[in-house]
Design a protein around this motif. Structure first.
Motif, PDB file in Angstrom:
ATOM      1  N   LEU A   1       0.815  -1.205   0.000  1.00  0.00           N
ATOM      2  CA  LEU A   1       0.000   0.000   0.000  1.00  0.00           C
ATOM      3  C   LEU A   1       0.853   1.261   0.000  1.00  0.00           C
ATOM      4  O   LEU A   1       1.872   1.335   0.679  1.00  0.00           O
ATOM      5  N   LYS A   2       0.413   2.272  -0.744  1.00  0.00           N
ATOM      6  CA  LYS A   2       1.008   3.599  -0.657  1.00  0.00           C
ATOM      7  C   LYS A   2       0.606   4.236   0.675  1.00  0.00           C
ATOM      8  O   LYS A   2      -0.372   3.813   1.298  1.00  0.00           O
ATOM      9  N   PRO A   3       1.320   5.260   1.129  1.00  0.00           N
ATOM     10  CA  PRO A   3       0.856   6.006   2.299  1.00  0.00           C
ATOM     11  C   PRO A   3      -0.567   6.515   2.068  1.00  0.00           C
ATOM     12  O   PRO A   3      -0.866   7.100   1.027  1.00  0.00           O
ATOM     13  N   GLY A   4      -1.442   6.244   3.022  1.00  0.00           N
ATOM     14  CA  GLY A   4      -2.847   6.618   2.870  1.00  0.00           C
ATOM     15  C   GLY A   4      -3.671   5.564   2.164  1.00  0.00           C
ATOM     16  O   GLY A   4      -4.904   5.652   2.122  1.00  0.00           O
ATOM     17  N   GLY A   5      -3.006   4.531   1.610  1.00  0.00           N
ATOM     18  CA  GLY A   5      -3.725   3.448   0.954  1.00  0.00           C
ATOM     19  C   GLY A   5      -4.474   2.598   1.958  1.00  0.00           C
ATOM     20  O   GLY A   5      -4.069   2.466   3.113  1.00  0.00           O
ATOM     21  N   ARG A   6      -5.556   1.994   1.517  1.00  0.00           N
ATOM     22  CA  ARG A   6      -6.393   1.222   2.431  1.00  0.00           C
ATOM     23  C   ARG A   6      -6.571  -0.223   1.990  1.00  0.00           C
ATOM     24  O   ARG A   6      -6.579  -0.525   0.796  1.00  0.00           O
ATOM     25  N   PHE A   7      -6.734  -1.081   2.990  1.00  0.00           N
ATOM     26  CA  PHE A   7      -6.924  -2.519   2.797  1.00  0.00           C
ATOM     27  C   PHE A   7      -8.246  -2.887   3.465  1.00  0.00           C
ATOM     28  O   PHE A   7      -8.401  -2.730   4.678  1.00  0.00           O
ATOM     29  N   ALA A   8      -9.220  -3.353   2.676  1.00  0.00           N
ATOM     30  CA  ALA A   8     -10.538  -3.718   3.195  1.00  0.00           C
ATOM     31  C   ALA A   8     -10.764  -5.213   2.993  1.00  0.00           C
ATOM     32  O   ALA A   8     -10.616  -5.720   1.879  1.00  0.00           O
ATOM     33  N   VAL A   9     -11.135  -5.913   4.070  1.00  0.00           N
ATOM     34  CA  VAL A   9     -11.314  -7.364   4.004  1.00  0.00           C
ATOM     35  C   VAL A   9     -12.663  -7.747   4.604  1.00  0.00           C
ATOM     36  O   VAL A   9     -12.987  -7.369   5.737  1.00  0.00           O
ATOM     37  N   ILE A  10     -13.437  -8.523   3.843  1.00  0.00           N
ATOM     38  CA  ILE A  10     -14.711  -9.060   4.315  1.00  0.00           C
ATOM     39  C   ILE A  10     -14.505 -10.523   4.689  1.00  0.00           C
ATOM     40  O   ILE A  10     -14.088 -11.333   3.851  1.00  0.00           O
ATOM     41  N   SER A  11     -14.788 -10.874   5.928  1.00  0.00           N
ATOM     42  CA  SER A  11     -14.677 -12.263   6.375  1.00  0.00           C
ATOM     43  C   SER A  11     -16.070 -12.803   6.699  1.00  0.00           C
ATOM     44  O   SER A  11     -17.024 -12.034   6.868  1.00  0.00           O
ATOM     45  N   PHE A  12     -16.154 -14.135   6.809  1.00  0.00           N
ATOM     46  CA  PHE A  12     -17.463 -14.761   7.016  1.00  0.00           C
ATOM     47  C   PHE A  12     -17.520 -15.738   8.180  1.00  0.00           C
ATOM     48  O   PHE A  12     -18.583 -16.227   8.514  1.00  0.00           O
ATOM     49  N   HIS A  13     -16.398 -16.047   8.772  1.00  0.00           N
ATOM     50  CA  HIS A  13     -16.442 -16.885   9.968  1.00  0.00           C
ATOM     51  C   HIS A  13     -15.339 -16.456  10.918  1.00  0.00           C
ATOM     52  O   HIS A  13     -14.426 -15.706  10.554  1.00  0.00           O
ATOM     53  N   SER A  14     -15.432 -16.912  12.143  1.00  0.00           N
ATOM     54  CA  SER A  14     -14.583 -16.395  13.217  1.00  0.00           C
ATOM     55  C   SER A  14     -13.103 -16.639  12.978  1.00  0.00           C
ATOM     56  O   SER A  14     -12.262 -15.824  13.368  1.00  0.00           O
ATOM     57  N   LEU A  15     -12.747 -17.752  12.333  1.00  0.00           N
ATOM     58  CA  LEU A  15     -11.334 -18.030  12.069  1.00  0.00           C
ATOM     59  C   LEU A  15     -10.732 -16.955  11.169  1.00  0.00           C
ATOM     60  O   LEU A  15      -9.670 -16.413  11.457  1.00  0.00           O
ATOM     61  N   GLU A  16     -11.411 -16.666  10.066  1.00  0.00           N
ATOM     62  CA  GLU A  16     -10.939 -15.620   9.159  1.00  0.00           C
ATOM     63  C   GLU A  16     -10.879 -14.279   9.870  1.00  0.00           C
ATOM     64  O   GLU A  16      -9.888 -13.544   9.755  1.00  0.00           O
ATOM     65  N   ASP A  17     -11.943 -13.952  10.580  1.00  0.00           N
ATOM     66  CA  ASP A  17     -12.009 -12.638  11.222  1.00  0.00           C
ATOM     67  C   ASP A  17     -10.884 -12.461  12.238  1.00  0.00           C
ATOM     68  O   ASP A  17     -10.294 -11.376  12.325  1.00  0.00           O
ATOM     69  N   ARG A  18     -10.553 -13.507  12.985  1.00  0.00           N
ATOM     70  CA  ARG A  18      -9.468 -13.403  13.963  1.00  0.00           C
ATOM     71  C   ARG A  18      -8.135 -13.163  13.275  1.00  0.00           C
ATOM     72  O   ARG A  18      -7.302 -12.390  13.754  1.00  0.00           O
ATOM     73  N   ILE A  19      -7.919 -13.842  12.144  1.00  0.00           N
ATOM     74  CA  ILE A  19      -6.661 -13.664  11.410  1.00  0.00           C
ATOM     75  C   ILE A  19      -6.546 -12.236  10.891  1.00  0.00           C
ATOM     76  O   ILE A  19      -5.497 -11.591  10.999  1.00  0.00           O
ATOM     77  N   VAL A  20      -7.638 -11.708  10.324  1.00  0.00           N
ATOM     78  CA  VAL A  20      -7.632 -10.342   9.806  1.00  0.00           C
ATOM     79  C   VAL A  20      -7.431  -9.344  10.943  1.00  0.00           C
ATOM     80  O   VAL A  20      -6.598  -8.423  10.857  1.00  0.00           O
ATOM     81  N   LYS A  21      -8.176  -9.523  12.007  1.00  0.00           N
ATOM     82  CA  LYS A  21      -8.080  -8.617  13.156  1.00  0.00           C
ATOM     83  C   LYS A  21      -6.660  -8.585  13.720  1.00  0.00           C
ATOM     84  O   LYS A  21      -6.110  -7.510  13.991  1.00  0.00           O
ATOM     85  N   GLU A  22      -6.050  -9.759  13.878  1.00  0.00           N
ATOM     86  CA  GLU A  22      -4.714  -9.839  14.455  1.00  0.00           C
ATOM     87  C   GLU A  22      -3.665  -9.252  13.503  1.00  0.00           C
ATOM     88  O   GLU A  22      -2.730  -8.565  13.937  1.00  0.00           O
ATOM     89  N   ALA A  23      -3.803  -9.502  12.209  1.00  0.00           N
ATOM     90  CA  ALA A  23      -2.844  -8.970  11.237  1.00  0.00           C
ATOM     91  C   ALA A  23      -2.876  -7.443  11.226  1.00  0.00           C
ATOM     92  O   ALA A  23      -1.831  -6.780  11.214  1.00  0.00           O
TER      93      ALA A  23
END
Length: 322
Positions: free
Chosen positions: A237-259
């Motif tokens: 990402l460039k400075p100010g760039g954004r990363f948006a992730v849609i998850s559907f179960h708790s395993l994915e969401d925990r990985i995204v949240k922790e990252a």
């Protein structure tokens, strides 16, 4: 060639996700899960005929539908790429793009994949035990169910499906396959229901849902691929760039949240240290302290959106890990 009209898929959290990217004309954006191109098309619309859009998917049918959508947009350099999002670093390098203004990923299975019985994703439709996002890969659901050891089956059901009856179900599958290997989705779903206490009568959902999720994750190596995507994507990402992730179960969401949390606060020094000595600097800010979830209106229109969660990270100008 499969058309958009054939690729039936209702995008989840479409406007919140694209809003979160702060799309601007002339920017460079990457949709890591093109699907039928719904999110990509909305990004392209907001680019107003300027910039670069890369749409990645490893499903040929999804890319074919995405390419048809591309025909409605002029001026944008819209590049569909058949690949796995785990390879985002190699993909961006090969396209000689450099840094990007936004990245998004929708981690769900598309409506088209679920509703096409021949793809073997659904426990509600009778199809072959397949579940491959990329039909050219060798590992199928049938291979997992019929060839994995009893302990490995229990592990994936427990870890990837969070199935509390994982051991009992693994025992039942191994006993059954000795005389007749599993070959059809509804056959496996019925067996899983049979192996559960009370035949799953206390379940709010189909008793096979968690095990099917676990098998799909195993077949497509989804969680390891997600970790690679998050780690490499943030650095692209460039400075100010954004990363948006849609998850559907708790395993994915925990990985995204922790990252995202680790990228925001990577310091590993003990809490009682007066100053940081590890030298690790923040890469940005988590925009969503709590995930964005679908409205009741969206859930009513698209019940499959119910479990979705959107998390967003914004990159700063720290170049330490580039």
């Amino acid at each position: 060639m499969l058309k958009v009209s054939d690729f039936d898929h209702i995008p989840v959290l479409l406007y919140p996700t694209v809003d979160a990217l702060n799309v601007r004309p002339g920017g460079i954006y990457v949709d890591c899960t093109a699907g039928g191109g719904s999110h990509s098309a909305e990004i392209a619309r907001r680019m107003r005929g300027q910039g670069i859009l890369v749409s990645i998917d490893k499903d040929d049918a999804a890319l074919a539908a995405c390419m048809e959508r591309r025909e409605a947009f002029e001026g944008i350099n819209w590049m569909p790429v058949k690949s796995d999002y785990r390879d985002i670093d190699d993909i961006i390098r090969s396209l000689k793009i450099g840094k990007v203004d936004g990245i998004m990923a929708d981690l769900g299975v598309s409506s088209y994949q679920l509703d096409t019985a021949e793809r073997g994703f659904s426990y509600m439709k009778n199809g072959p035990l397949d579940m491959r996002m990329d039909p050219n890969e060798w590992l199928t659901a049938a291979e997992v169910v019929n060839k994995y050891s009893r302990d490995d089956l229990e592990r994936i059901f427990r870890e990837y499906g969070e199935e509390r009856h994982a051991g009992r179900i693994a025992d039942g599958i191994c006993e059954r396959r000795r005389t007749k290997p599993f070959s059809r989705t509804t056959e496996l779903a019925a067996a899983i229901k049979e192996y559960m206490p009370g035949h799953g009568s206390g379940e709010d959902q189909h008793p096979a849902k968690r095990c099917f999720q676990a098998i799909r994750i195993e077949v497509n190596h989804e969680l390891s691929g997600l970790e690679s995507l998050l780690q490499d994507g943030i650095r692209k990402l460039k400075p100010g760039g954004r990363f948006a992730v849609i998850s559907f179960h708790s395993l994915e969401d925990r990985i995204v949240k922790e990252a995202f949390r680790s990228a925001e606060s990577p310091c590993t020094c003990p809490r009682d240290f007066p100053v940081c000595v590890c030298g690790k600097k923040s890469l940005g800010t988590v925009i969503t302290k709590k995930p964005i979830e679908p409205t009741e209106e969206e859930i009513e229109i698209n019940p499959r959106s119910r479990s979705s969660k959107l998390r967003v990270f914004e990159r700063n100008d720290n170049e330490q890990y580039n």
